[in-house]
Write an enzyme that holds these catalytic residues in place. Structure first.
Site, short mmCIF file in Angstrom:
data_model
loop_
_atom_site.label_atom_id
_atom_site.label_comp_id
_atom_site.label_asym_id
_atom_site.label_seq_id
_atom_site.Cartn_x
_atom_site.Cartn_y
_atom_site.Cartn_z
N GLU A 263 0.81 -1.21 0.00
CA GLU A 263 0.00 0.00 0.00
C GLU A 263 0.86 1.27 0.00
OE1 GLU A 263 -2.69 -0.53 3.33
OE2 GLU A 263 -4.09 -1.63 2.06
N GLU B 55 -5.87 -8.46 0.43
CA GLU B 55 -6.25 -8.52 1.84
C GLU B 55 -7.74 -8.27 1.96
OE1 GLU B 55 -3.98 -5.86 4.30
OE2 GLU B 55 -2.09 -6.33 3.28
#
Length: 477
Positions: free
Chosen positions: A119, A264
């Site tokens: 991220e 995720e």
């Protein structure tokens, strides 16, 4: 629609599966724990539960070695703090691939992906990785080609769902966020050209955590009174809508066929009013059932390739995003299943826990019965204990939220005592504490006993510091 648009923006702050019947089930294996289970134990647990894929956040030698000839496909991660060096030097990228990919592939580890960063485009990073993510991706790909691995090992960049948005709140209006549009499009183009997937992390829980007006039922998969009507499509859950906002963004920019991995997805079990066993099971089982048919989402029919977040609780994770960060696991710290979860449409036996786990003695550290709860030394002692251990199960509507003031203090003392391997010196606290053989746990609150240090892969203790204890909870119950 405002709450949905808010959801897409909210997820961008997060630092931070089964999948369909074709692609198999995957899980995220994090290691930010004071006493992580031995890698061999975890690999066996993965196999016992039918996990076919695992996503790692770093190439730790013991873990990679344990995955040799396991039959488990591996996505190995590169931490964000390495991106600058990898972006600046092709040689550094070649060395990284040689040490962390080629070596293990030659030893029988089935590495399928390299995740470049984690991220890295989060807005909370304030642009720290905007200049290094793409060149690091390019250099890692070049290194894989040079190593002769590019046909087997593909590159990707796990991105938070906040990199795309919908101005109307409808998935069909999705596009990449304007301030990073060109960068994301460059990454997408490169992934497409090199056979890499777009990896995205999707967290309906976060929108619920940040927005009190977010409709709870829309986070799950049983239908919702807050459905989004988008032309001929009606979205009844957050996952489908969020996923298809990405699909629309890819289509709008000419890459509608680029493969997508949900890197995720999950739900925490403690540390917040909405983080509990019931909701976690409801969400994870709902998600697994939802994708097990291979039906996919309205804009992307077919199997969903995804990794549950996460396998095991991590008591050393940062709690800056929230106390729930240490409770994402479908297993507790010791590999014990938290709740019944069928990982595939053909299984009905639930989760299989870690085998042959060795614990310390059955003893706990608690506040002495003779000590007054008004003792002036208690506040600082609890703060020290929680700052160096884990007290995230304490608080309003958490698993230990029903403890009285003395119970809160005892929980804090015991957490520190167990994290320090039941060292007698760790149960003193200016003579306020004592060791007991009577388990202080109740039906919802677990006073843990730590795994034996010789069994676990012992990690260094957390850096000392003060924990922001909710004294109104601790001392006014």
């Amino acid at each position: 629609m405002g709450w949905f648009t808010g959801f897409l923006k909210v997820v961008s702050w997060l630092c931070l599966v089964g999948c369909g019947c074709v692609n198999g089930i995957g899980g995220n294996w994090g290691t930010q724990a004071s006493h992580p289970l031995p890698p061999g134990t975890v690999v066996q647990m993965l196999k016992d539960n039918g996990f076919q894929k695992v996503k790692l956040f770093d190439a730790e030698d013991e873990i990679m070695n344990a995955l040799q000839k396991s039959g488990i496909q591996v996505m190995v991660g590169i931490p964000n703090d390495l991106l600058a060096a990898l972006a600046a030097s092709e040689k550094t990228a070649e060395n990284w691939v040689a040490k962390n990919v080629s070596k293990y592939v030659n030893d029988g580890v089935d590495v399928r992906y390299v995740a470049v960063g984690n991220e890295p485009l989060l807005q909370t990073y304030n642009g720290s990785y905007l200049q290094t993510t793409f060149p690091a991706l390019q250099n890692i790909q070049a290194a894989l080609i040079k190593a002769g691995l590019s046909s087997q090992v593909k590159v990707t960049v796990p991105l938070n769902a906040g990199v795309y948005e919908s101005p109307s709140g409808k998935p069909s209006d999705g596009d990449f966020r304007s301030d990073i549009h060109d960068l994301v499009l460059s990454i997408v183009t490169f992934l497409n050209d090199n056979g890499g997937p777009f990896t995205v992390n999707i967290y309906p829980f976060i929108s619920l955590y940040k927005d009190p007006n977010f409709p709870l039922d829309y986070a799950f998969f049983q239908g919702s009174a807050s459905a989004i009507v988008d032309g001929s499509i009606t979205y009844t859950n957050t996952f489908d809508a969020n996923h298809d906002t990405l699909v629309a963004a890819l289509r709008k920019n000419g890459y509608g066929n680029l493969s997508i991995i949900v890197g995720e997805i999950g739900w925490p079990t403690d540390g917040d009013i909405n983080a509990n066993l019931q909701y976690a099971r409801q969400f994870n089982q709902g998600f697994l059932t939802h994708i097990s048919s291979g039906q996919g989402t309205p804009l992307r029919p077919g199997p969903v390739d995804a990794y549950l977040f996460s396998l095991i609780d991590e008591d050393d994770k940062s709690i800056q995003p929230g106390n729930f960060e240490r409770h994402w696991g479908i297993f507790y710290y010791d590999g014990t299943p938290k709740y019944q979860l069928n990982l595939s449409s053909t299984s009905s036996g639930g989760l299989v826990g870690a085998k042959n786990v060795k614990y310390l003695e059955k003893k706990w550290c608690v506040l002495k019965p003779s000590v007054s709860i008004d003792d002036a030394k208690i506040g600082d002692s609890v703060s020290y204990a929680c700052g160096n251990a884990d007290c995230t199960s304490l608080g309003y509507k958490t698993s230990c939220g029903d403890l009285d003031a003395r119970g809160n203090v005892s929980y804090a003392f015991n957490s520190y005592y167990q994290k320090n391997d039941q060292d007698d010196r760790a149960c003193d606290f200016s003579h306020l504490a004592t060791v007991t053989n009577v388990n202080p746990s109740n039906s919802t609150c677990r006073f843990n006993i730590m795994i034996e240090a010789s069994f676990a892969t012992r990690r260094a203790a957390s850096v000392p510091g003060l924990f922001l204890v909710l004294f109104t909870v601790l001392f006014t119950c």
